[in-house]
Scaffold this active site. Sequence first.
Site, PDB file in Angstrom:
ATOM      1  N   ASP A   1       0.866  -1.172   0.000  1.00  0.00           N
ATOM      2  CA  ASP A   1       0.000   0.000   0.000  1.00  0.00           C
ATOM      3  C   ASP A   1       0.913   1.236   0.000  1.00  0.00           C
ATOM      4  O   ASP A   1       2.134   1.118  -0.155  1.00  0.00           O
ATOM      5  CB  ASP A   1      -0.981  -0.028   1.172  1.00  0.00           C
ATOM      6  CG  ASP A   1      -0.339   0.210   2.532  1.00  0.00           C
ATOM      7  OD1 ASP A   1       0.905   0.372   2.617  1.00  0.00           O
ATOM      8  OD2 ASP A   1      -1.079   0.226   3.531  1.00  0.00           O
ATOM      9  N   HIS A   2       0.317   2.404   0.164  1.00  0.00           N
ATOM     10  CA  HIS A   2       1.094   3.641   0.128  1.00  0.00           C
ATOM     11  C   HIS A   2       2.179   3.684   1.206  1.00  0.00           C
ATOM     12  O   HIS A   2       3.251   4.226   0.987  1.00  0.00           O
ATOM     13  CB  HIS A   2       0.166   4.851   0.277  1.00  0.00           C
ATOM     14  CG  HIS A   2      -0.625   4.835   1.544  1.00  0.00           C
ATOM     15  ND1 HIS A   2      -1.727   4.009   1.707  1.00  0.00           N
ATOM     16  CD2 HIS A   2      -0.472   5.499   2.707  1.00  0.00           C
ATOM     17  CE1 HIS A   2      -2.217   4.184   2.926  1.00  0.00           C
ATOM     18  NE2 HIS A   2      -1.468   5.070   3.551  1.00  0.00           N
TER      19      HIS A   2
ATOM     20  N   CYS B   1       3.419  -2.820   4.078  1.00  0.00           N
ATOM     21  CA  CYS B   1       2.648  -1.629   4.420  1.00  0.00           C
ATOM     22  C   CYS B   1       3.455  -0.867   5.470  1.00  0.00           C
ATOM     23  O   CYS B   1       4.626  -1.164   5.691  1.00  0.00           O
ATOM     24  CB  CYS B   1       1.227  -1.963   4.868  1.00  0.00           C
ATOM     25  SG  CYS B   1       1.049  -2.907   6.393  1.00  0.00           S
ATOM     26  N   GLY B   2       2.854   0.105   6.123  1.00  0.00           N
ATOM     27  CA  GLY B   2       3.591   0.904   7.090  1.00  0.00           C
ATOM     28  C   GLY B   2       4.173   0.072   8.219  1.00  0.00           C
ATOM     29  O   GLY B   2       5.344   0.208   8.575  1.00  0.00           O
ATOM     30  N   THR B   3       3.356  -0.815   8.788  1.00  0.00           N
ATOM     31  CA  THR B   3       3.811  -1.668   9.890  1.00  0.00           C
ATOM     32  C   THR B   3       3.884  -3.135   9.510  1.00  0.00           C
ATOM     33  O   THR B   3       4.511  -3.921  10.209  1.00  0.00           O
ATOM     34  CB  THR B   3       2.853  -1.561  11.093  1.00  0.00           C
ATOM     35  OG1 THR B   3       1.564  -2.036  10.685  1.00  0.00           O
ATOM     36  CG2 THR B   3       2.771  -0.132  11.618  1.00  0.00           C
TER      37      THR B   3
ATOM     38  N   ILE C   1       1.324  -4.963   9.715  1.00  0.00           N
ATOM     39  CA  ILE C   1       0.236  -5.582  10.482  1.00  0.00           C
ATOM     40  C   ILE C   1      -1.016  -5.758   9.639  1.00  0.00           C
ATOM     41  O   ILE C   1      -1.581  -6.851   9.569  1.00  0.00           O
ATOM     42  CB  ILE C   1      -0.072  -4.758  11.756  1.00  0.00           C
ATOM     43  CG1 ILE C   1       1.139  -4.770  12.690  1.00  0.00           C
ATOM     44  CG2 ILE C   1      -1.307  -5.306  12.466  1.00  0.00           C
ATOM     45  CD1 ILE C   1       1.049  -3.778  13.841  1.00  0.00           C
TER      46      ILE C   1
ATOM     47  N   MET D   1      -1.426  -5.796   6.395  1.00  0.00           N
ATOM     48  CA  MET D   1      -1.195  -6.762   5.315  1.00  0.00           C
ATOM     49  C   MET D   1      -1.226  -8.192   5.842  1.00  0.00           C
ATOM     50  O   MET D   1      -1.821  -9.070   5.220  1.00  0.00           O
ATOM     51  CB  MET D   1       0.151  -6.495   4.639  1.00  0.00           C
ATOM     52  CG  MET D   1       0.155  -5.290   3.738  1.00  0.00           C
ATOM     53  SD  MET D   1      -0.827  -5.567   2.245  1.00  0.00           S
ATOM     54  CE  MET D   1      -0.093  -4.351   1.162  1.00  0.00           C
TER      55      MET D   1
ATOM     56  N   HIS E   1      10.200 -23.503  10.606  1.00  0.00           N
ATOM     57  CA  HIS E   1       9.193 -24.121  11.472  1.00  0.00           C
ATOM     58  C   HIS E   1       7.773 -24.033  10.921  1.00  0.00           C
ATOM     59  O   HIS E   1       6.963 -24.918  11.182  1.00  0.00           O
ATOM     60  CB  HIS E   1       9.207 -23.471  12.853  1.00  0.00           C
ATOM     61  CG  HIS E   1      10.462 -23.713  13.605  1.00  0.00           C
ATOM     62  ND1 HIS E   1      10.564 -23.418  14.947  1.00  0.00           N
ATOM     63  CD2 HIS E   1      11.667 -24.209  13.244  1.00  0.00           C
ATOM     64  CE1 HIS E   1      11.779 -23.733  15.380  1.00  0.00           C
ATOM     65  NE2 HIS E   1      12.468 -24.203  14.349  1.00  0.00           N
TER      66      HIS E   1
ATOM     67  N   ARG F   1       7.788   1.361   7.921  1.00  0.00           N
ATOM     68  CA  ARG F   1       8.039   2.340   8.981  1.00  0.00           C
ATOM     69  C   ARG F   1       8.753   1.733  10.188  1.00  0.00           C
ATOM     70  O   ARG F   1       9.104   2.441  11.110  1.00  0.00           O
ATOM     71  CB  ARG F   1       6.716   2.967   9.413  1.00  0.00           C
ATOM     72  CG  ARG F   1       6.060   3.755   8.299  1.00  0.00           C
ATOM     73  CD  ARG F   1       4.702   4.284   8.673  1.00  0.00           C
ATOM     74  NE  ARG F   1       4.086   4.925   7.523  1.00  0.00           N
ATOM     75  CZ  ARG F   1       2.790   4.933   7.287  1.00  0.00           C
ATOM     76  NH1 ARG F   1       1.952   4.337   8.124  1.00  0.00           N
ATOM     77  NH2 ARG F   1       2.314   5.534   6.219  1.00  0.00           N
TER      78      ARG F   1
ATOM     79  N   ARG G   1       7.332 -32.804  14.090  1.00  0.00           N
ATOM     80  CA  ARG G   1       6.590 -31.919  14.999  1.00  0.00           C
ATOM     81  C   ARG G   1       6.056 -30.697  14.267  1.00  0.00           C
ATOM     82  O   ARG G   1       4.956 -30.240  14.525  1.00  0.00           O
ATOM     83  CB  ARG G   1       7.438 -31.533  16.197  1.00  0.00           C
ATOM     84  CG  ARG G   1       8.633 -30.682  15.872  1.00  0.00           C
ATOM     85  CD  ARG G   1       9.515 -30.459  17.101  1.00  0.00           C
ATOM     86  NE  ARG G   1      10.723 -29.768  16.692  1.00  0.00           N
ATOM     87  CZ  ARG G   1      11.198 -28.709  17.283  1.00  0.00           C
ATOM     88  NH1 ARG G   1      10.601 -28.223  18.343  1.00  0.00           N
ATOM     89  NH2 ARG G   1      12.290 -28.136  16.843  1.00  0.00           N
ATOM     90  N   HIS G   2       6.837 -30.156  13.298  1.00  0.00           N
ATOM     91  CA  HIS G   2       6.382 -28.977  12.559  1.00  0.00           C
ATOM     92  C   HIS G   2       5.250 -29.325  11.598  1.00  0.00           C
ATOM     93  O   HIS G   2       4.283 -28.577  11.478  1.00  0.00           O
ATOM     94  CB  HIS G   2       7.553 -28.330  11.816  1.00  0.00           C
ATOM     95  CG  HIS G   2       8.656 -27.883  12.711  1.00  0.00           C
ATOM     96  ND1 HIS G   2       8.460 -27.045  13.784  1.00  0.00           N
ATOM     97  CD2 HIS G   2       9.972 -28.185  12.706  1.00  0.00           C
ATOM     98  CE1 HIS G   2       9.603 -26.838  14.405  1.00  0.00           C
ATOM     99  NE2 HIS G   2      10.542 -27.531  13.771  1.00  0.00           N
TER     100      HIS G   2
ATOM    101  N   ARG H   1       2.065 -29.719  13.558  1.00  0.00           N
ATOM    102  CA  ARG H   1       1.500 -28.424  13.963  1.00  0.00           C
ATOM    103  C   ARG H   1       0.817 -27.725  12.792  1.00  0.00           C
ATOM    104  O   ARG H   1      -0.257 -27.141  12.951  1.00  0.00           O
ATOM    105  CB  ARG H   1       2.599 -27.547  14.555  1.00  0.00           C
ATOM    106  CG  ARG H   1       3.093 -28.068  15.889  1.00  0.00           C
ATOM    107  CD  ARG H   1       4.307 -27.333  16.362  1.00  0.00           C
ATOM    108  NE  ARG H   1       4.793 -27.928  17.609  1.00  0.00           N
ATOM    109  CZ  ARG H   1       6.027 -27.819  18.038  1.00  0.00           C
ATOM    110  NH1 ARG H   1       6.918 -27.130  17.339  1.00  0.00           N
ATOM    111  NH2 ARG H   1       6.390 -28.377  19.172  1.00  0.00           N
TER     112      ARG H   1
END
Length: 152
Positions: free
Chosen positions: A8-9, A65-67, A69, A71, A98, A109, A133-134, A137
């Site tokens: 994004d921007h 994206c900025g953080t 999060i 996305m 994993h 950012r 194990r992976h 899961r």
Amino acid sequence: MKIAIGADHGGYSLKEVVVPFLQTLGHEVVDVGCTCDQSVDYPDYALPVCDLVTSGKADRGILICGTGIGMSIAANKVRGIRCALVHDLFSAQATRDHNDTNVLALGERIIGPGVAQEIIRIWIETPFSKGERHVGRLNKVKQIEEKYAGQS
């Protein structure tokens, strides 16, 4: 490897650094946008990347994206996507080793271009360990995905 990328921007400037970096590593890049730093909505770029990955038209995806999060939240709504938000080198390695992640989310950012490039390099080069194990899961995660598929 064919890698789909979208931003994004808030992630546009980093995407413009990452695309040529991926190409210098020898990867084919499918850039779904955005194409400027004007405000856009991150789900509009997360979905096309995830669609390319789940359809097999791209091997992996990168979202910025900025953080990272927004996305990562949008990406993980798509069935078959295992997206990890990564801001450090250890997590880049561990999420492939994993969790067999197929999409990487980054925050422009939060990290600079140099760290982003090293994260990407490690994430691309690290294979899934396929340890029992992976795999077990991940099968449990798939069961959760199946249980809630189609529910709103």
